[in-house]
Design a protein around this motif. Structure first.
Motif, PDB file in Angstrom:
ATOM      1  N   GLU A 375       1.891 -14.807  -1.554  1.00 34.90           N
ATOM      2  CA  GLU A 375       1.783 -14.704   0.278  1.00 34.90           C
ATOM      3  C   GLU A 375       0.680 -15.485   0.677  1.00 34.90           C
ATOM      4  N   THR A 376       0.224 -15.120   2.070  1.00 29.76           N
ATOM      5  CA  THR A 376      -0.889 -16.219   2.950  1.00 29.76           C
ATOM      6  C   THR A 376      -2.160 -15.219   2.780  1.00 29.76           C
ATOM      7  N   ALA A 377      -3.150 -15.263   2.977  1.00 33.83           N
ATOM      8  CA  ALA A 377      -4.115 -14.889   3.261  1.00 33.83           C
ATOM      9  C   ALA A 377      -4.338 -13.241   3.723  1.00 33.83           C
ATOM     10  N   GLU A 378      -3.413 -13.219   5.107  1.00 30.84           N
ATOM     11  CA  GLU A 378      -3.681 -12.277   6.456  1.00 30.84           C
ATOM     12  C   GLU A 378      -2.888 -11.403   5.489  1.00 30.84           C
ATOM     13  N   GLU A 379      -1.160 -11.939   4.810  1.00 27.41           N
ATOM     14  CA  GLU A 379      -0.357 -10.537   3.604  1.00 27.41           C
ATOM     15  C   GLU A 379      -1.076  -9.713   3.115  1.00 27.41           C
ATOM     16  N   ARG A 380      -1.815 -11.024   1.954  1.00 23.65           N
ATOM     17  CA  ARG A 380      -2.825 -10.139   1.391  1.00 23.65           C
ATOM     18  C   ARG A 380      -3.593  -9.096   1.953  1.00 23.65           C
ATOM     19  N   ASP A 381      -4.754  -9.224   2.625  1.00 21.73           N
ATOM     20  CA  ASP A 381      -5.009  -8.163   3.622  1.00 21.73           C
ATOM     21  C   ASP A 381      -4.292  -6.922   3.801  1.00 21.73           C
ATOM     22  N   ARG A 382      -3.400  -7.126   4.022  1.00 17.67           N
ATOM     23  CA  ARG A 382      -2.725  -6.255   4.290  1.00 17.67           C
ATOM     24  C   ARG A 382      -2.286  -5.398   3.744  1.00 17.67           C
ATOM     25  N   LEU A 383      -1.436  -6.167   2.293  1.00 19.43           N
ATOM     26  CA  LEU A 383      -0.856  -5.191   1.442  1.00 19.43           C
ATOM     27  C   LEU A 383      -1.985  -4.257   0.880  1.00 19.43           C
ATOM     28  N   VAL A 384      -2.891  -4.941   0.753  1.00 20.92           N
ATOM     29  CA  VAL A 384      -4.499  -4.207  -0.206  1.00 20.92           C
ATOM     30  C   VAL A 384      -4.931  -3.488   0.857  1.00 20.92           C
ATOM     31  N   LEU A 385      -5.327  -3.299   2.592  1.00 23.69           N
ATOM     32  CA  LEU A 385      -5.728  -2.125   3.110  1.00 23.69           C
ATOM     33  C   LEU A 385      -4.687  -0.952   3.612  1.00 23.69           C
ATOM     34  N   GLU A 386      -3.449  -1.486   2.938  1.00 21.33           N
ATOM     35  CA  GLU A 386      -2.402  -0.521   2.891  1.00 21.33           C
ATOM     36  C   GLU A 386      -2.345   0.215   2.030  1.00 21.33           C
ATOM     37  N   GLN A 387      -2.627  -0.516   0.602  1.00 18.51           N
ATOM     38  CA  GLN A 387      -2.320   0.562  -0.522  1.00 18.51           C
ATOM     39  C   GLN A 387      -4.057   1.505  -0.214  1.00 18.51           C
ATOM     40  N   ASP A 388      -5.030   1.050  -0.125  1.00 13.27           N
ATOM     41  CA  ASP A 388      -6.070   1.391   0.091  1.00 13.27           C
ATOM     42  C   ASP A 388      -6.228   2.653   0.812  1.00 13.27           C
ATOM     43  N   ALA A 389      -4.720   2.951   2.137  1.00  9.22           N
ATOM     44  CA  ALA A 389      -5.206   4.216   2.838  1.00  9.22           C
ATOM     45  C   ALA A 389      -4.218   5.034   2.640  1.00  9.22           C
ATOM     46  N   GLU A 390      -2.755   4.045   1.869  1.00  9.99           N
ATOM     47  CA  GLU A 390      -1.819   5.434   1.244  1.00  9.99           C
ATOM     48  C   GLU A 390      -2.460   5.838  -0.190  1.00  9.99           C
ATOM     49  N   LEU A 391      -3.688   5.679  -1.144  1.00 11.62           N
ATOM     50  CA  LEU A 391      -4.073   6.370  -1.992  1.00 11.62           C
ATOM     51  C   LEU A 391      -5.379   7.481  -1.345  1.00 11.62           C
ATOM     52  N   LEU A 392      -5.924   6.984  -0.525  1.00  7.59           N
ATOM     53  CA  LEU A 392      -7.316   7.422   0.830  1.00  7.59           C
ATOM     54  C   LEU A 392      -6.385   8.559   0.609  1.00  7.59           C
ATOM     55  N   GLU A 393      -4.635   9.146   1.507  1.00 10.72           N
ATOM     56  CA  GLU A 393      -4.868   9.948   1.754  1.00 10.72           C
ATOM     57  C   GLU A 393      -4.422  10.785   0.604  1.00 10.72           C
ATOM     58  N   GLY A 414     -10.646  -3.889  -3.450  1.00  9.43           N
ATOM     59  CA  GLY A 414     -10.462  -3.937  -2.786  1.00  9.43           C
ATOM     60  C   GLY A 414      -8.952  -2.710  -2.103  1.00  9.43           C
ATOM     61  N   SER A 415      -8.377  -2.230  -3.313  1.00 10.07           N
ATOM     62  CA  SER A 415      -7.250  -1.549  -2.814  1.00 10.07           C
ATOM     63  C   SER A 415      -8.082   0.104  -3.434  1.00 10.07           C
ATOM     64  N   ALA A 416      -9.473   0.267  -3.184  1.00 10.77           N
ATOM     65  CA  ALA A 416     -10.345   1.328  -3.173  1.00 10.77           C
ATOM     66  C   ALA A 416     -11.251   1.993  -2.730  1.00 10.77           C
ATOM     67  N   ARG A 417     -11.365   0.969  -1.679  1.00 10.98           N
ATOM     68  CA  ARG A 417     -13.037   0.998  -0.975  1.00 10.98           C
ATOM     69  C   ARG A 417     -13.081   1.954   0.312  1.00 10.98           C
ATOM     70  N   ASP A 418     -11.790   2.109   0.720  1.00 17.59           N
ATOM     71  CA  ASP A 418     -11.875   3.473   1.567  1.00 17.59           C
ATOM     72  C   ASP A 418     -12.260   4.947   0.409  1.00 17.59           C
ATOM     73  N   VAL A 419     -11.683   5.019  -0.263  1.00 15.24           N
ATOM     74  CA  VAL A 419     -11.086   6.036  -1.651  1.00 15.24           C
ATOM     75  C   VAL A 419     -12.540   6.322  -1.946  1.00 15.24           C
ATOM     76  N   ALA A 420     -13.175   5.118  -2.566  1.00 14.85           N
ATOM     77  CA  ALA A 420     -14.356   5.975  -3.099  1.00 14.85           C
ATOM     78  C   ALA A 420     -15.267   6.044  -1.607  1.00 14.85           C
ATOM     79  N   ALA A 421     -15.067   5.650  -0.517  1.00 14.18           N
ATOM     80  CA  ALA A 421     -16.613   6.322   0.003  1.00 14.18           C
ATOM     81  C   ALA A 421     -15.673   7.860   0.301  1.00 14.18           C
ATOM     82  N   SER A 422     -14.480   7.915  -0.026  1.00 12.51           N
ATOM     83  CA  SER A 422     -14.028   9.709   0.940  1.00 12.51           C
ATOM     84  C   SER A 422     -14.498  10.699  -0.213  1.00 12.51           C
TER      85      SER A 422
END
Length: 540
Positions: A375-393, A414-422
């Motif tokens: 994937e492109t860099a933009e697609e990778r960033d989007r996939l990782v951010l989406e996974q972080d949000a899903e795991l956070l919930e 990168g898939s855990a930043r927001d989860v860790a901060a929560s």
């Protein structure tokens, strides 16, 4: 009454004997003609039973046949014909085979399972024929009745010429049919070669219990293949020597042992096909009293079918452990299925309890080949951010329901930043970087900081290929200690150097002090594809 019972029993035994006379040849022919297709190392292989007490490997016309004795009932052996392999050169293939042969237990288990399956199918088929023929014999006996039976006995004792000819013809036809089935030649049958000990061809080889029993087909060594075989044998010996000595050194490591009300887990990451490290990791697990394995992904280099040997090795080495895993960006759905088949619980974005610990995690959403990301860099960033949000919930919903997942397992931080901060989980385990980050406290909304631990490559990988006769860079595993409720209370990292040293870090109690907490959005290395600079960067 008694005489009648005896006659009935004798008739039943006779019927069973007739059934066995039909069923046993069927079972035997079924087993001897059985073939299974397996993936062995980089090869698509066919496996057949043999009866010479050896495992014989056929690498194709350019290399000699190889065989080693096997410990099996009677003279049972196995004939393994190695077919196509996903490599570019014969030299690369031979090198890979040599390194895999230095840690072959996972592949041996696959072959044994295949032979056992062939035997089971043969026994079941023979038993089925035995039951059918026995039932038919009893049915015919009863259907004919006593009067006709007496007539048949009379005819057999005083046969007419036509009856005699018919009976002899049927018997002869049956005998010819059985002979054709039992003696039918195998289309792939090859002449039996003359075998010589490998030391008679390569007397300079160092002492080794496997090489002492290894035989090769006489007269099949050409000038070109001799160099390849000799190089493979030395590569095998180097691998056995390095990882064997590393395991012995690891056995002397001083690890913190769990208290009476605690238990431990071993964490591995980014093995990238380096099966040589699996016995070393098991030594550390045993020293720490671990019975739980946490695998944070990238067991393979590109997730192909042939890399099943890597999963086989890890599963075999940690047989009897509770095993939990996520796949990495170099793994594929094929790898995920191989992990499931090998007994791993693969996390799917919802909390699950494994080995007394509540885990949450998911597979890396990105795809990577040896050439780079798909994937492109933009697609990778989007996939990782989406996974972080899903795991956070998922983490916070579970926490609010008092079913807190104490450990989050992801391949990339990168898939855990927001989860860790929560603050909705206690510990985040990750890999991907191929170097260690943490343990560090992550400042967030929880009552106590979440701990982040990213461990280096257990395979000692530089790029996403670690298969070799020794470590290419420092390798790592980690030991996580849990209390009786499955809450992480400590971590200890163990490192292994290419020079064969073992370094045991200090045991770190969890949770870390709030004063040590760090901003989860602190600068992280960029993620270029396969750049190798000190410190190594994410994406290797």
């Amino acid at each position: 009454m008694r005489g009648s019972l005896v006659r009935t029993t004798l008739r039943l035994l006779l019927a069973v004997a007739i059934g066995l006379a039909a069923g046993l040849p069927v079972a035997w022919v079924t087993f001897t003609d059985s073939v299974r297709e397996l993936t062995i190392g980089p090869h698509q292989a066919t496996v057949r039973p043999a009866f010479d007490s050896h495992a014989t490997l056929d690498f194709g016309p350019l290399l000699p046949l190889v065989r080693v004795p096997v410990d099996a009932p009677g003279s049972l052996g196995v004939d393994i014909r190695l077919g196509e392999a996903q490599v570019e050169t014969l030299e690369e293939l031979v090198q890979q085979d040599a390194v895999i042969a230095s840690q072959p237990q996972g592949e041996i288990a696959e072959v044994r399972a295949a032979v056992a399956d062939m035997a089971t199918v043969a026994v079941l088929r023979g038993a089925g024929v035995t039951l059918i023929v026995t039932a038919l014999t009893v049915g015919v006996w009863r259907g004919v009745g006593p009067r006709r039976r007496r007539r048949l006995v009379h005819d057999l004792r005083h046969p007419s010429a036509p009856q005699l000819v018919t009976t002899l013809t049927l018997v002869a036809a049956l005998g010819v049919g059985v002979a054709l089935v039992v003696t039918s030649p195998d289309e792939g049958e090859r002449p039996e070669p003359d075998w010589v000990g490998v030391r008679s061809v390569f007397p300079q080889l160092p002492a080794d219990p496997v090489l002492d029993t290894l035989q090769i087909s006489d007269g099949s060594i050409t000038r070109g293949s001799r160099a390849l075989v000799e190089g493979a044998l030395y590569l095998y010996e180097d691998s056995v020597s390095f990882y064997g000595e590393l395991a012995e050194t690891a056995a002397e490591a001083q690890l913190r042992m769990p208290e009476e009300d605690e238990f431990t887990a071993l964490v591995v990451a980014d093995r990238h096909d380096n099966i040589g490290m699996d016995p070393v990791a098991r030594v550390i697990a045993d020293l720490a009293g671990a019975e739980l394995l946490v695998n944070v992904g990238d067991d393979t280099s590109q997730g192909d079918d042939w890399e099943q040997f890597s999963v086989n090795s890890l599963a075999r080495e940690f047989d009897g452990f509770d095993k939990v895993a996520v796949t990495g960006n170099h793994d594929t759905e094929t790898t995920e299925q191989q992990l499931r088949d090998a007994g791993f619980t693969v996390l799917e974005g919802e909390p699950v309890e494994v080995g007394g610990v509540r885990f949450l995690g998911d597979n890396d959403p990105r795809g990577t080949t040896l050439a780079g990301y798909t994937e492109t860099a933009e697609e990778r960033d989007r996939l990782v951010l989406e996974q972080d949000a899903e795991l956070l919930e998922a983490a916070c919903v579970a926490d609010e329901a008092e079913e807190r997942a104490s450990v989050l397992v992801v391949h990339s931080w990168g898939s855990a930043r927001d989860v860790a901060a929560s603050g909705c989980t206690d510990l985040v385990l990750s890999g991907h970087l191929h170097y260690q980050v943490g343990p560090q406290a992550i400042e967030g909304d929880g009552e106590s900081p979440t701990t982040r631990l990213t461990i280096g490559s257990t395979g000692g990988a530089v790029f996403p290929i670690a298969l070799g006769s020794k470590l290419r860079r420092e390798a790592q595993v980690a030991v996580v200690t849990f209390d009786a409720d499955g809450v992480p209370v400590g971590v200890q990292v163990v490192s292994f150097t290419p020079s064969g040293d073992v370094d045991v870090a200090e045991y770190v109690e969890l949770p870390l002090p709030v004063a040590d907490a760090e901003d989860p959005d602190a600068d992280e290395p960029e993620d270029p594809e396969f750049e190798d600079s000190p410190p190594p960067v994410e994406g290797e």
